[in-house]
Enzyme design. Sequence first.
Site, PDB file in Angstrom:
ATOM      1  N   ASP A 175      -9.398  -9.773   8.799  1.00 62.42           N
ATOM      2  CA  ASP A 175      -8.908  -8.413   8.533  1.00 62.42           C
ATOM      3  C   ASP A 175      -9.930  -7.308   8.778  1.00 62.42           C
ATOM      4  OD1 ASP A 175      -6.488  -7.006   7.572  1.00 62.42           O
ATOM      5  OD2 ASP A 175      -7.756  -6.346   5.917  1.00 62.42           O
TER       6      ASP A 175
ATOM      7  N   SER B 269      -1.514  -3.296  10.314  1.00 55.29           N
ATOM      8  CA  SER B 269      -1.110  -4.175   9.222  1.00 55.29           C
ATOM      9  C   SER B 269       0.162  -4.946   9.588  1.00 55.29           C
ATOM     10  CB  SER B 269      -0.861  -3.355   7.969  1.00 55.29           C
ATOM     11  OG  SER B 269      -2.032  -2.632   7.651  1.00 55.29           O
TER      12      SER B 269
ATOM     13  N   HIS C 210     -10.858  -2.420  11.324  1.00 51.00           N
ATOM     14  CA  HIS C 210      -9.732  -3.246  10.849  1.00 51.00           C
ATOM     15  C   HIS C 210      -9.490  -4.353  11.880  1.00 51.00           C
ATOM     16  CE1 HIS C 210      -5.243  -3.207   9.376  1.00 51.00           C
ATOM     17  NE2 HIS C 210      -5.942  -4.109   8.742  1.00 51.00           N
TER      18      HIS C 210
ATOM     19  N   ARG D   5       0.835  -1.194   0.000  1.00 53.06           N
ATOM     20  CA  ARG D   5       0.000   0.000   0.000  1.00 53.06           C
ATOM     21  C   ARG D   5       0.877   1.254   0.000  1.00 53.06           C
ATOM     22  NH1 ARG D   5      -2.009   1.014   4.284  1.00 53.06           N
ATOM     23  NH2 ARG D   5      -1.263  -0.699   5.548  1.00 53.06           N
TER      24      ARG D   5
ATOM     25  N   LYS E  13      -3.125 -10.182  12.900  1.00 53.58           N
ATOM     26  CA  LYS E  13      -4.555 -10.511  12.838  1.00 53.58           C
ATOM     27  C   LYS E  13      -4.805 -11.893  12.229  1.00 53.58           C
ATOM     28  CE  LYS E  13      -5.708  -6.822  10.620  1.00 53.58           C
ATOM     29  NZ  LYS E  13      -4.332  -6.292  10.647  1.00 53.58           N
ATOM     30  N   THR E  14      -4.225 -12.151  11.053  1.00 52.46           N
ATOM     31  CA  THR E  14      -4.466 -13.441  10.397  1.00 52.46           C
ATOM     32  C   THR E  14      -4.042 -14.582  11.320  1.00 52.46           C
ATOM     33  OG1 THR E  14      -4.195 -12.453   8.227  1.00 52.46           O
ATOM     34  CG2 THR E  14      -3.950 -14.843   8.359  1.00 52.46           C
TER      35      THR E  14
ATOM     36  N   LYS F 190      -9.620  -2.391   1.537  1.00 53.21           N
ATOM     37  CA  LYS F 190      -9.367  -1.212   2.367  1.00 53.21           C
ATOM     38  C   LYS F 190     -10.195  -0.007   1.911  1.00 53.21           C
ATOM     39  CE  LYS F 190      -6.363  -3.647   4.496  1.00 53.21           C
ATOM     40  NZ  LYS F 190      -6.498  -4.042   5.892  1.00 53.21           N
TER      41      LYS F 190
ATOM     42  N   ARG G 139       2.463 -11.912  -0.368  1.00 56.83           N
ATOM     43  CA  ARG G 139       1.119 -12.243   0.124  1.00 56.83           C
ATOM     44  C   ARG G 139       0.560 -13.461  -0.579  1.00 56.83           C
ATOM     45  NH1 ARG G 139      -1.531  -8.604   4.112  1.00 56.83           N
ATOM     46  NH2 ARG G 139       0.073  -7.041   4.449  1.00 56.83           N
TER      47      ARG G 139
ATOM     48  N   CYS H 104       0.616  -7.121  11.915  1.00 55.83           N
ATOM     49  CA  CYS H 104       0.843  -7.214  13.354  1.00 55.83           C
ATOM     50  C   CYS H 104       0.064  -8.357  13.992  1.00 55.83           C
ATOM     51  CB  CYS H 104       0.520  -5.891  14.034  1.00 55.83           C
ATOM     52  SG  CYS H 104       1.702  -4.607  13.608  1.00 55.83           S
TER      53      CYS H 104
ATOM     54  N   TYR I 249      -1.156  -3.389  -6.744  1.00 56.27           N
ATOM     55  CA  TYR I 249      -0.898  -4.226  -5.577  1.00 56.27           C
ATOM     56  C   TYR I 249      -1.954  -4.093  -4.466  1.00 56.27           C
ATOM     57  CZ  TYR I 249       2.144  -7.264  -2.851  1.00 56.27           C
ATOM     58  OH  TYR I 249       2.670  -8.346  -2.178  1.00 56.27           O
ATOM     59  N   GLY I 250      -2.406  -5.221  -3.964  1.00 52.69           N
ATOM     60  CA  GLY I 250      -3.162  -5.318  -2.701  1.00 52.69           C
ATOM     61  C   GLY I 250      -4.208  -4.234  -2.508  1.00 52.69           C
TER      62      GLY I 250
ATOM     63  N   GLY J 108       0.052 -19.836  18.938  1.00 53.01           N
ATOM     64  CA  GLY J 108      -0.875 -20.661  19.723  1.00 53.01           C
ATOM     65  C   GLY J 108      -0.822 -20.360  21.213  1.00 53.01           C
ATOM     66  N   GLU J 109       0.340 -19.942  21.696  1.00 50.81           N
ATOM     67  CA  GLU J 109       0.487 -19.653  23.133  1.00 50.81           C
ATOM     68  C   GLU J 109      -0.299 -18.399  23.533  1.00 50.81           C
ATOM     69  OE1 GLU J 109       1.561 -22.009  24.610  1.00 50.81           O
ATOM     70  OE2 GLU J 109       3.267 -22.963  23.588  1.00 50.81           O
ATOM     71  N   ASN J 110      -0.679 -17.586  22.551  1.00 45.50           N
ATOM     72  CA  ASN J 110      -1.498 -16.411  22.881  1.00 45.50           C
ATOM     73  C   ASN J 110      -2.847 -16.822  23.486  1.00 45.50           C
ATOM     74  OD1 ASN J 110       0.529 -14.711  21.918  1.00 45.50           O
ATOM     75  ND2 ASN J 110      -0.312 -14.664  19.839  1.00 45.50           N
TER      76      ASN J 110
HETATM   77  P1  GTP Z   1      -2.378  -7.504   7.474  1.00 43.67           P
HETATM   78  O1  GTP Z   1      -2.852  -8.558   6.554  1.00 43.67           O
HETATM   79  O2  GTP Z   1      -1.310  -6.640   6.883  1.00 43.67           O
HETATM   80  O3  GTP Z   1      -3.485  -6.663   8.033  1.00 43.67           O
HETATM   81  O4  GTP Z   1      -1.575  -8.242   8.674  1.00 43.67           O
HETATM   82  P2  GTP Z   1      -2.051  -9.094   9.953  1.00 43.67           P
HETATM   83  O5  GTP Z   1      -2.387  -8.183  11.070  1.00 43.67           O
HETATM   84  O6  GTP Z   1      -3.066 -10.089   9.545  1.00 43.67           O
HETATM   85  O7  GTP Z   1      -0.691  -9.841  10.388  1.00 43.67           O
HETATM   86  P3  GTP Z   1      -0.276 -11.383  10.284  1.00 43.67           P
HETATM   87  O8  GTP Z   1      -1.094 -12.264  11.159  1.00 43.67           O
HETATM   88  O9  GTP Z   1      -0.200 -11.748   8.850  1.00 43.67           O
HETATM   89  O10 GTP Z   1       1.188 -11.332  10.903  1.00 43.67           O
HETATM   90  C1  GTP Z   1       2.208 -10.553  10.354  1.00 43.67           C
HETATM   91  C2  GTP Z   1       3.560 -11.050  10.787  1.00 43.67           C
HETATM   92  O11 GTP Z   1       3.642 -11.106  12.210  1.00 43.67           O
HETATM   93  C3  GTP Z   1       3.834 -12.472  10.279  1.00 43.67           C
HETATM   94  O12 GTP Z   1       5.174 -12.550   9.831  1.00 43.67           O
HETATM   95  C4  GTP Z   1       3.628 -13.322  11.507  1.00 43.67           C
HETATM   96  O13 GTP Z   1       4.405 -14.486  11.486  1.00 43.67           O
HETATM   97  C5  GTP Z   1       4.016 -12.392  12.652  1.00 43.67           C
HETATM   98  N1  GTP Z   1       3.245 -12.731  13.894  1.00 43.67           N
HETATM   99  C6  GTP Z   1       1.908 -12.922  13.982  1.00 43.67           C
HETATM  100  N2  GTP Z   1       1.537 -13.261  15.241  1.00 43.67           N
HETATM  101  C7  GTP Z   1       2.670 -13.267  15.969  1.00 43.67           C
HETATM  102  C8  GTP Z   1       2.956 -13.541  17.353  1.00 43.67           C
HETATM  103  O14 GTP Z   1       2.080 -13.862  18.169  1.00 43.67           O
HETATM  104  N3  GTP Z   1       4.259 -13.423  17.736  1.00 43.67           N
HETATM  105  C9  GTP Z   1       5.254 -13.073  16.864  1.00 43.67           C
HETATM  106  N4  GTP Z   1       6.495 -12.967  17.324  1.00 43.67           N
HETATM  107  N5  GTP Z   1       5.024 -12.832  15.556  1.00 43.67           N
HETATM  108  C10 GTP Z   1       3.756 -12.923  15.119  1.00 43.67           C
HETATM  109  C1  SPV Z   2      -3.038  -4.314   5.312  1.00 42.52           C
HETATM  110  O1  SPV Z   2      -2.067  -3.656   4.907  1.00 42.52           O
HETATM  111  O2  SPV Z   2      -3.608  -4.063   6.402  1.00 42.52           O
HETATM  112  C2  SPV Z   2      -3.529  -5.445   4.508  1.00 42.52           C
HETATM  113  C3  SPV Z   2      -2.928  -5.688   3.193  1.00 42.52           C
HETATM  114  O3  SPV Z   2      -4.446  -6.130   4.943  1.00 42.52           O
HETATM  115  S1  SPV Z   2      -3.574  -4.646   1.966  1.00 42.52           S
HETATM  116  O4  SPV Z   2      -4.747  -5.313   1.375  1.00 42.52           O
HETATM  117  O5  SPV Z   2      -2.555  -4.457   0.923  1.00 42.52           O
HETATM  118  O6  SPV Z   2      -3.969  -3.398   2.518  1.00 42.52           O
HETATM  119 MN    MN Z   3      -5.037  -5.519   7.094  1.00 42.43          MN
END
Ligand code: GTP
Ligand code: SPV
Ligand code: MN
Length: 592
Positions: free
Chosen positions: A284, A259, A237, A67, A263-264, A217, A376, A261, A208-209, A502-504
Amino acid sequence: MSSNDRLTRWVQEVARHCQPDRIHWCDGSKKEYDRLMVEMVARGSAIPLRKRPNSFLFRSHPSDVARVEDRTFISTPSRDDAGPTNNWVAPDELKATMWALYEGCMRGRTMYVIPFSMGPLESPMAKIGVEITDSPYVVCNMEIMTRVGTRVLQAIEEGADFIPCLHSVGAPLAPGQDDVPWPCAPMEQKYISHFPQENLIWSYGSGYGGNALLGKKCLALRIASAMARREGWMAEHMLILRLVSPEGRQYHIAAAFPSACGKTNLAMIQPTIPGWRAETLGDDIAWMKIGPDGRLYAINPESGFFGVAPGTSYKSNPAAMDTLCGNVIFTNCALTDDGDIWWEQMTDEPPAHLIDWRGEDWTPERDKPAAHPNARFTAPTSQCPLISSDWEKPEGVPIDIFIFGGRRATVVPLVHEAYDWDHGVFLGATAASETTAANIGAVGNLRRDPFAMKPFCGYNMGDYFQHWFDMGDRLGDKAPRIFYVNWFRKSPEGRWLWPGYGENSRVLKWMCERVDGKVEALDTPIGRMPRMDDLNLTGLDIPPEDLRELMRVDVEAWRAEANDIEKHFAQFGDRLPKRLERQLRQFQIRLG
Ligand code: GTP
Ligand code: SPV
Ligand code: MN
């Protein structure tokens, strides 16, 4: 004029300006998707993966990898209505600039018309959009990420409203000119523009994205957040997760992290505590509305995951890995010699040889990553083995818990709980996180990212804070409880202090027990925190000093935070709700 006439006239007007060679109305069928992929393979922009059925790798232009927040605009008649956290240009001026760019921009290309629904069509919360694009890559991604097809057109014909979304990669072809694998325009010509007053989206120059898949978004967050404020609902979000206790009690959690951080990963958590399990509802975006029983109900408007690839592995997120078994679009991942994809941390040992995301030979000695950090995957939500059978429920699921958070190497402890709704809004409004590769720009810079919505709020963020207070007032004692987490604390040497993933679940379990009134908490200046004994840490091998650090409230460091929050709040002037000023004063008093 029927909404169908409105659609026809809009498509004709855009075609007159953009001058495509041909127009294709998308029906969302598998046949259409397959034909577009065949064409993209033939042109050299898609690489079929021998190891994954119906899956393809794309490599973007090295300048078009994420983005572009600096090129994203909220174009309201008055600058104040966009607010201090958004880029602003007056609508007339922005439209004149962009019409000039759109003039002839689709020459030599096909213009695709994509009717799509955000949310299941039968949901009262669903919204219809129509994206016009000259990118077949965008069409295929949209067909995974949203509900595309003739049923949506039918709804428009029957009078349903729609949000027009115009997109061009901004790379017209002269007669006889060969196309490149990833067409796009230079940075200074990129515009990701929103006209919230008119529910209108114009995007130019990027493929892109979030810049190009306009349902995500642009519609589901920036335009939807402005609609939600006008209409009294919420567009956030946030991931949506169902946690089930050993007794079978269900808890619905919605969590907002910036982003990249987590979520997925949290949406697909596999709890490590015995007896607890989770179901995925969304990863998301959450659209939430107060239901007939007064509780807040959430739906996931998307139908696919556009997930961060690096870091995803069978260790960290097995459900995501299984989701990627086939029918996936991979972007900017590395290619293995036997025709599969790879990215950093997917396996303990990297393959001995790869083709990296730029298309160059790569061996483990190279000091550059093989996959782009914002590489991605685009995969259907329905393929997730943890998907809840209720994920398409038209009325959504009732939310019990909100979580805010971000990436903070220091200061912010593992978890704290808000004292009440107003304090929770304060926690959301002051959330801060280190920047990631999800946006083009510096990585690792700490910035305030309120409610993980800084890049996605389609109006003045001060008014958005007030909207949160208004929603809380309407929800009263049925409002979700609010927590704040940080999975990303590091030791001075840069080692993760908390194992994460998973430990979360250990932290989530404590939240559920708080909701049920089963455990007391410790009052601290920043909020309520777990008593050590109440956090189930059985089987975890964390040194006691790390645990102490994860749970420590460093009053000196928080005083510095409070000073920074004062500056953060000052930018909103008289749009800052008085209730947030009060929260800040009370926070400063608690800090002493
Ligand atoms: P967007 O799709 O951009 O909105 O991202 P998101 O918030 O869905 O983040 P996502 O779950 O894809 O995680 C982003 C990065 O953080 C990845 O490289 C993960 O491996 C890492 N990550 C996610 N959860 C954890 C966690 O609990 N601990 C650590 N150390 N890293 C994490
Ligand atoms: C984000 O950046 O929060 C995403 C990826 O989920 S994008 O669709 O490119 O915005
Ligand atoms: Mn996102």
